[in-house]
Write a protein that holds these residues in place. Structure first.
Motif, PDB file in Angstrom:
ATOM      1  N   SER A   5       0.828  -1.209   0.000  1.00 47.17           N
ATOM      2  CA  SER A   5       0.000   0.000   0.000  1.00 47.17           C
ATOM      3  C   SER A   5       0.862   1.259   0.000  1.00 47.17           C
ATOM      4  N   LEU A   6       1.976   1.212   0.706  1.00 47.04           N
ATOM      5  CA  LEU A   6       2.912   2.329   0.712  1.00 47.04           C
ATOM      6  C   LEU A   6       3.430   2.594  -0.697  1.00 47.04           C
ATOM      7  N   ILE A   7       3.828   1.547  -1.404  1.00 45.56           N
ATOM      8  CA  ILE A   7       4.392   1.691  -2.752  1.00 45.56           C
ATOM      9  C   ILE A   7       3.336   2.193  -3.727  1.00 45.56           C
ATOM     10  N   VAL A   8       2.140   1.601  -3.703  1.00 49.69           N
ATOM     11  CA  VAL A   8       1.061   2.038  -4.597  1.00 49.69           C
ATOM     12  C   VAL A   8       0.700   3.489  -4.299  1.00 49.69           C
ATOM     13  N   GLY A   9       0.597   3.826  -3.006  1.00 47.03           N
ATOM     14  CA  GLY A   9       0.279   5.200  -2.631  1.00 47.03           C
ATOM     15  C   GLY A   9       1.335   6.192  -3.077  1.00 47.03           C
ATOM     16  N   ALA A  10       2.600   5.810  -2.931  1.00 46.71           N
ATOM     17  CA  ALA A  10       3.697   6.691  -3.349  1.00 46.71           C
ATOM     18  C   ALA A  10       3.706   6.881  -4.857  1.00 46.71           C
ATOM     19  N   LEU A  91       8.850  13.606   1.165  1.00 38.31           N
ATOM     20  CA  LEU A  91       9.009  14.837   0.387  1.00 38.31           C
ATOM     21  C   LEU A  91       7.658  15.481   0.100  1.00 38.31           C
ATOM     22  N   ILE A  92       6.694  14.667  -0.278  1.00 38.21           N
ATOM     23  CA  ILE A  92       5.363  15.189  -0.585  1.00 38.21           C
ATOM     24  C   ILE A  92       4.712  15.757   0.671  1.00 38.21           C
ATOM     25  N   ASN A  93       4.971  15.122   1.818  1.00 38.57           N
ATOM     26  CA  ASN A  93       4.413  15.610   3.079  1.00 38.57           C
ATOM     27  C   ASN A  93       4.815  17.046   3.367  1.00 38.57           C
ATOM     28  N   HIS A  94       5.926  17.483   2.831  1.00 40.88           N
ATOM     29  CA  HIS A  94       6.446  18.816   3.124  1.00 40.88           C
ATOM     30  C   HIS A  94       6.249  19.799   1.975  1.00 40.88           C
ATOM     31  N   ILE A 117      -4.015  16.241   0.131  1.00 35.44           N
ATOM     32  CA  ILE A 117      -3.644  14.835   0.048  1.00 35.44           C
ATOM     33  C   ILE A 117      -3.752  14.332   1.472  1.00 35.44           C
ATOM     34  N   THR A 118      -4.522  13.271   1.679  1.00 35.59           N
ATOM     35  CA  THR A 118      -4.659  12.744   3.026  1.00 35.59           C
ATOM     36  C   THR A 118      -4.373  11.260   3.016  1.00 35.59           C
ATOM     37  N   GLN A 126      -2.103  10.102  10.071  1.00 36.61           N
ATOM     38  CA  GLN A 126      -2.847  10.672   8.968  1.00 36.61           C
ATOM     39  C   GLN A 126      -2.129  11.931   8.515  1.00 36.61           C
ATOM     40  N   ASN A 127      -1.828  12.002   7.249  1.00 34.75           N
ATOM     41  CA  ASN A 127      -1.103  13.128   6.696  1.00 34.75           C
ATOM     42  C   ASN A 127      -2.065  13.961   5.864  1.00 34.75           C
ATOM     43  N   LYS A 128      -2.027  15.281   6.023  1.00 40.14           N
ATOM     44  CA  LYS A 128      -2.871  16.158   5.247  1.00 40.14           C
ATOM     45  C   LYS A 128      -2.016  17.228   4.614  1.00 40.14           C
ATOM     46  N   PHE A 129      -2.376  17.571   3.401  1.00 45.92           N
ATOM     47  CA  PHE A 129      -1.648  18.599   2.674  1.00 45.92           C
ATOM     48  C   PHE A 129      -2.664  19.548   2.095  1.00 45.92           C
ATOM     49  N   SER A 130      -2.384  20.813   2.087  1.00 50.61           N
ATOM     50  CA  SER A 130      -3.275  21.748   1.411  1.00 50.61           C
ATOM     51  C   SER A 130      -2.498  22.904   0.855  1.00 50.61           C
TER      52      SER A 130
END
Length: 130
Positions: A5-10, A91-94, A117-118, A126-130
Motif C-alpha cells: 500500500s505504501l508503494i502504490v500510494g507513493a 518529500l510530498i508531506n512537506h 492529500i490525506t 494521517q497526513n494532510k496537505f493543502s
C-alpha cells in the motif's frame, strides 16, 4: 502500513505531484527514481510494464491492476523500493502539490477536486496537505 500500500500510494502521489507546476525537482526526481526501480522489476513482463505506464496517466483507475502486478513481482519485499517510496511520501508531506485528494488509509486511492492529500501513509499517521 503494509509495504504494498505504501508503494502504490507513493506511485499515485508521485504521478499526481509530477503533473503539478509547483512540484519541486526533489519530488519529481524521487518519483522518477521509484518508478525506475519498479520498472526494473517489471523487465520482461510487458503486461506489468503497460499497467505501470497506464497507472501514471490514470492512477485512480489502474491502482488495483498495479497492486496485483507489484505483488506478482515481489516488489513489496524489496527494501530499496520501500525506502524510495517512504522518501517520496516524506518529500510530498512537506510540499503543497496541487488540486487532488489521495486517501490511502485503506490502501485505496481516490481523487477529488480539493487541494489536499490525506492518508495513513507512513507510520500510522494521517497526513494532510493543502
Amino acid at each position: 502500513m503494509e509495504p504494498i500500500s505504501l508503494i502504490v500510494g507513493a506511485l499515485a502521489a508521485g504521478a499526481v505531484a509530477g503533473t503539478k507546476a509547483i512540484a519541486d525537482e526533489a519530488i519529481r526526481d524521487s518519483y522518477q527514481g521509484l518508478k525506475i526501480l519498479v520498472q526494473q522489476k517489471f523487465v520482461g513482463n510487458p503486461s506489468a510494464e503497460l499497467v505501470l505506464a497506464e497507472h501514471e496517466q490514470k492512477p485512480e483507475i489502474w491502482q488495483e491492476p498495479l497492486k496485483a502486478k507489484l505483488i506478482e513481482a515481489s516488489v513489496h519485499k524489496d527494501q530499496e523500493i520501500i525506502k524510495a517510496a517512504e522518501k517520496l511520501i516524506t518529500l510530498i508531506n512537506h510540499t503543497q502539490i496541487g488540486s487532488q485528494t489521495i486517501d490511502n488509509r485503506s490502501g485505496g486511492v481516490y481523487f477529488e477536486k480539493e487541494t489536499k492529500i490525506t492518508g495513513d501513509v507512513v507510520g500510522g499517521n494521517q497526513n494532510k496537505f493543502s
